[in-house]
Design a protein around this motif. Structure first.
Motif, PDB file in Angstrom:
ATOM      1  N   ALA A 142       0.836  -1.208   0.000  1.00 22.26           N
ATOM      2  CA  ALA A 142       0.000   0.000   0.000  1.00 22.26           C
ATOM      3  C   ALA A 142       0.872   1.260   0.000  1.00 22.26           C
ATOM      4  CB  ALA A 142      -0.934   0.000   1.205  1.00 22.26           C
ATOM      5  N   ALA A 143       2.031   1.195   0.636  1.00 18.84           N
ATOM      6  CA  ALA A 143       2.942   2.346   0.664  1.00 18.84           C
ATOM      7  C   ALA A 143       3.802   2.417  -0.595  1.00 18.84           C
ATOM      8  CB  ALA A 143       3.838   2.264   1.894  1.00 18.84           C
ATOM      9  N   GLY A 144       3.719   1.380  -1.435  1.00 22.89           N
ATOM     10  CA  GLY A 144       4.491   1.359  -2.672  1.00 22.89           C
ATOM     11  C   GLY A 144       5.974   1.066  -2.483  1.00 22.89           C
ATOM     12  N   THR A 145       6.326   0.424  -1.360  1.00 18.05           N
ATOM     13  CA  THR A 145       7.750   0.197  -1.080  1.00 18.05           C
ATOM     14  C   THR A 145       8.241  -1.199  -1.444  1.00 18.05           C
ATOM     15  OG1 THR A 145       7.267  -0.396   1.225  1.00 18.05           O
ATOM     16  CG2 THR A 145       7.808   1.924   0.767  1.00 18.05           C
ATOM     17  N   ILE A 146       7.320  -2.150  -1.658  1.00 14.94           N
ATOM     18  CA  ILE A 146       7.770  -3.484  -2.078  1.00 14.94           C
ATOM     19  C   ILE A 146       7.007  -3.932  -3.319  1.00 14.94           C
ATOM     20  CG2 ILE A 146       8.460  -4.182   0.261  1.00 14.94           C
ATOM     21  CD1 ILE A 146       6.004  -6.070   0.283  1.00 14.94           C
ATOM     22  N   ARG A 147       7.601  -4.876  -3.995  1.00 13.53           N
ATOM     23  CA  ARG A 147       7.012  -5.425  -5.217  1.00 13.53           C
ATOM     24  C   ARG A 147       5.707  -6.149  -4.898  1.00 13.53           C
ATOM     25  NH1 ARG A 147      12.111  -8.882  -7.058  1.00 13.53           N
ATOM     26  NH2 ARG A 147      10.413 -10.126  -7.862  1.00 13.53           N
ATOM     27  N   THR A 148       4.869  -6.249  -5.897  1.00 16.18           N
ATOM     28  CA  THR A 148       3.577  -6.918  -5.711  1.00 16.18           C
ATOM     29  C   THR A 148       3.594  -8.365  -6.197  1.00 16.18           C
ATOM     30  OG1 THR A 148       2.798  -6.107  -7.849  1.00 16.18           O
ATOM     31  CG2 THR A 148       2.293  -4.751  -5.908  1.00 16.18           C
ATOM     32  N   ASP A 149       4.708  -8.796  -6.787  1.00 13.35           N
ATOM     33  CA  ASP A 149       4.760 -10.151  -7.333  1.00 13.35           C
ATOM     34  C   ASP A 149       5.366 -11.166  -6.361  1.00 13.35           C
ATOM     35  OD1 ASP A 149       7.263  -8.914  -7.578  1.00 13.35           O
ATOM     36  OD2 ASP A 149       7.838 -10.169  -9.278  1.00 13.35           O
ATOM     37  N   ILE A 150       5.556 -10.765  -5.105  1.00 12.50           N
ATOM     38  CA  ILE A 150       6.077 -11.654  -4.071  1.00 12.50           C
ATOM     39  C   ILE A 150       4.939 -11.911  -3.089  1.00 12.50           C
ATOM     40  CG2 ILE A 150       7.827 -11.969  -2.266  1.00 12.50           C
ATOM     41  CD1 ILE A 150       9.051 -11.657  -5.032  1.00 12.50           C
ATOM     42  N   SER A 151       4.697 -13.169  -2.774  1.00  9.26           N
ATOM     43  CA  SER A 151       3.602 -13.498  -1.862  1.00  9.26           C
ATOM     44  C   SER A 151       4.120 -13.647  -0.433  1.00  9.26           C
ATOM     45  CB  SER A 151       2.936 -14.806  -2.295  1.00  9.26           C
ATOM     46  OG  SER A 151       3.778 -15.903  -1.997  1.00  9.26           O
ATOM     47  N   PRO A 152       3.223 -13.546   0.539  1.00  5.02           N
ATOM     48  CA  PRO A 152       3.617 -13.817   1.919  1.00  5.02           C
ATOM     49  C   PRO A 152       4.208 -15.226   2.078  1.00  5.02           C
ATOM     50  CG  PRO A 152       1.533 -12.672   1.901  1.00  5.02           C
ATOM     51  CD  PRO A 152       1.848 -13.029   0.462  1.00  5.02           C
ATOM     52  N   ALA A 153       3.698 -16.173   1.318  1.00  8.91           N
ATOM     53  CA  ALA A 153       4.256 -17.536   1.383  1.00  8.91           C
ATOM     54  C   ALA A 153       5.706 -17.539   0.902  1.00  8.91           C
ATOM     55  CB  ALA A 153       3.409 -18.493   0.543  1.00  8.91           C
ATOM     56  N   LEU A 155       7.878 -14.968   1.058  1.00  5.51           N
ATOM     57  CA  LEU A 155       8.705 -14.364   2.099  1.00  5.51           C
ATOM     58  C   LEU A 155       8.820 -15.302   3.298  1.00  5.51           C
ATOM     59  CD1 LEU A 155      10.423 -12.116   3.208  1.00  5.51           C
ATOM     60  CD2 LEU A 155       8.321 -10.947   3.944  1.00  5.51           C
ATOM     61  N   GLY A 156       7.730 -15.958   3.648  1.00  4.67           N
ATOM     62  CA  GLY A 156       7.781 -16.921   4.752  1.00  4.67           C
ATOM     63  C   GLY A 156       8.784 -18.030   4.482  1.00  4.67           C
ATOM     64  N   ALA A 157       8.798 -18.539   3.257  1.00  7.07           N
ATOM     65  CA  ALA A 157       9.755 -19.585   2.896  1.00  7.07           C
ATOM     66  C   ALA A 157      11.187 -19.059   2.973  1.00  7.07           C
ATOM     67  CB  ALA A 157       9.454 -20.118   1.497  1.00  7.07           C
ATOM     68  N   ALA A 158      11.402 -17.824   2.529  1.00  6.71           N
ATOM     69  CA  ALA A 158      12.741 -17.225   2.610  1.00  6.71           C
ATOM     70  C   ALA A 158      13.170 -17.079   4.068  1.00  6.71           C
ATOM     71  CB  ALA A 158      12.757 -15.870   1.907  1.00  6.71           C
ATOM     72  N   LEU A 159      12.261 -16.617   4.921  1.00  3.88           N
ATOM     73  CA  LEU A 159      12.580 -16.470   6.339  1.00  3.88           C
ATOM     74  C   LEU A 159      12.885 -17.825   6.981  1.00  3.88           C
ATOM     75  CD1 LEU A 159       9.955 -13.780   7.440  1.00  3.88           C
ATOM     76  CD2 LEU A 159      12.410 -13.460   7.063  1.00  3.88           C
ATOM     77  N   ASP A 180      18.753  -8.755   5.160  1.00  4.64           N
ATOM     78  CA  ASP A 180      18.902  -7.505   4.408  1.00  4.64           C
ATOM     79  C   ASP A 180      18.849  -7.764   2.900  1.00  4.64           C
ATOM     80  OD1 ASP A 180      19.032  -5.949   6.685  1.00  4.64           O
ATOM     81  OD2 ASP A 180      21.229  -5.910   6.734  1.00  4.64           O
ATOM     82  N   LEU A 181      19.517  -8.814   2.450  1.00  2.00           N
ATOM     83  CA  LEU A 181      19.474  -9.164   1.018  1.00  2.00           C
ATOM     84  C   LEU A 181      18.049  -9.490   0.578  1.00  2.00           C
ATOM     85  CD1 LEU A 181      22.648 -11.407   0.708  1.00  2.00           C
ATOM     86  CD2 LEU A 181      22.252  -9.250  -0.483  1.00  2.00           C
ATOM     87  N   THR A 182      17.360 -10.239   1.396  1.00  2.00           N
ATOM     88  CA  THR A 182      15.985 -10.630   1.066  1.00  2.00           C
ATOM     89  C   THR A 182      15.079  -9.405   1.004  1.00  2.00           C
ATOM     90  OG1 THR A 182      16.310 -12.783   2.106  1.00  2.00           O
ATOM     91  CG2 THR A 182      14.029 -12.048   1.819  1.00  2.00           C
ATOM     92  N   LEU A 183      15.171  -8.549   2.013  1.00  2.00           N
ATOM     93  CA  LEU A 183      14.319  -7.355   2.040  1.00  2.00           C
ATOM     94  C   LEU A 183      14.681  -6.397   0.914  1.00  2.00           C
ATOM     95  CD1 LEU A 183      14.072  -6.744   5.883  1.00  2.00           C
ATOM     96  CD2 LEU A 183      12.383  -7.808   4.372  1.00  2.00           C
ATOM     97  N   ASP A 184      15.962  -6.309   0.573  1.00  2.00           N
ATOM     98  CA  ASP A 184      16.368  -5.478  -0.566  1.00  2.00           C
ATOM     99  C   ASP A 184      15.741  -6.005  -1.863  1.00  2.00           C
ATOM    100  OD1 ASP A 184      17.938  -3.269  -1.632  1.00  2.00           O
ATOM    101  OD2 ASP A 184      19.105  -4.840  -2.626  1.00  2.00           O
TER     102      ASP A 184
END
Length: 190
Positions: A142-153, A155-159, A180-184
């Motif tokens: 909503a703030a336009g700071t992250i891509r929209t083509d990445i799902s919570p699943a 990011l969860g898998a990356a974490l 940091d690499l993941t969030l970048d």
């Protein structure tokens, strides 16, 4: 918070339970899961009978500690979003996630043993964590700071991957770099 019958706990009983859980986290972190339960009761400032009334077995205490840690992790999201810009809230929460995983890492054998006896220490934790990630990512989108083509699943898998390879406290710096690499990689690009 409820007792074993589903009735709400009295305020003093709830405080005692919370003190026991907080003490258990500290004692398990320093002494391991084989720490004497009487040591935990003393650290919490309650009698052994109070500890055993709340947690009749070591397994019950370990499971309650785990569930409490998950709840605290997930309950941090609204406050983070209220006090930080979404991207900073996401970053701060991923650090809390590392703290949670590091604490859980020391309990993994006990949690597996509980699961092997038919218990379900993980319960709704995966869904709770996924909901927390979703709320953070939705705010960032909503703030336009992250891509929209990445799902919570995703990011969860990356974490989870970062946690599996860097869960121990001795690997904290590497885990932070990987976060940091993941969030970048999530950031929108002009």
């Amino acid at each position: 918070m409820a007792d074993g019958t589903g009735r709400p706990l009295r305020a003093d009983a709830r405080r005692n339970r919370e003190k026991i859980l907080a003490a258990a986290v500290r004692v398990f972190a320093t002494e391991g899961l084989d720490a004497h339960l009487e040591r935990i009761a003393k650290e919490a400032g309650v009698g052994s009978a109070t500890l055993y009334r709340n947690f009749p077995t070591r397994e019950a205490l370990v499971e309650a500690v785990y569930r409490n840690e998950v709840a605290q992790l997930c309950e941090a999201v609204p406050d983070l979003l209220a006090t930080k810009p979404p991207q900073e809230a996401l970053r701060a929460w991923t650090r809390l996630f590392l703290d949670y995983v590091t604490a859980k890492y020391g309990m993994i054998d006990a949690l597996r043993a509980i699961a092997a006896t038919g218990g379900n220490p993980y319960g709704h934790s995966r869904d709770m964590i996924r909901s927390a990630i979703t709320a953070l990512m939705d705010a960032c989108v909503a703030a336009g700071t992250i891509r929209t083509d990445i799902s919570p699943a995703d990011l969860g898998a990356a974490l989870e991957g970062i946690a599996l390879t860097s869960a121990g406290p001795e690997h904290r710096q590497r885990a932070e770099r990987l976060l940091d690499l993941t969030l970048d990689g999530l950031k929108t690009r002009p």
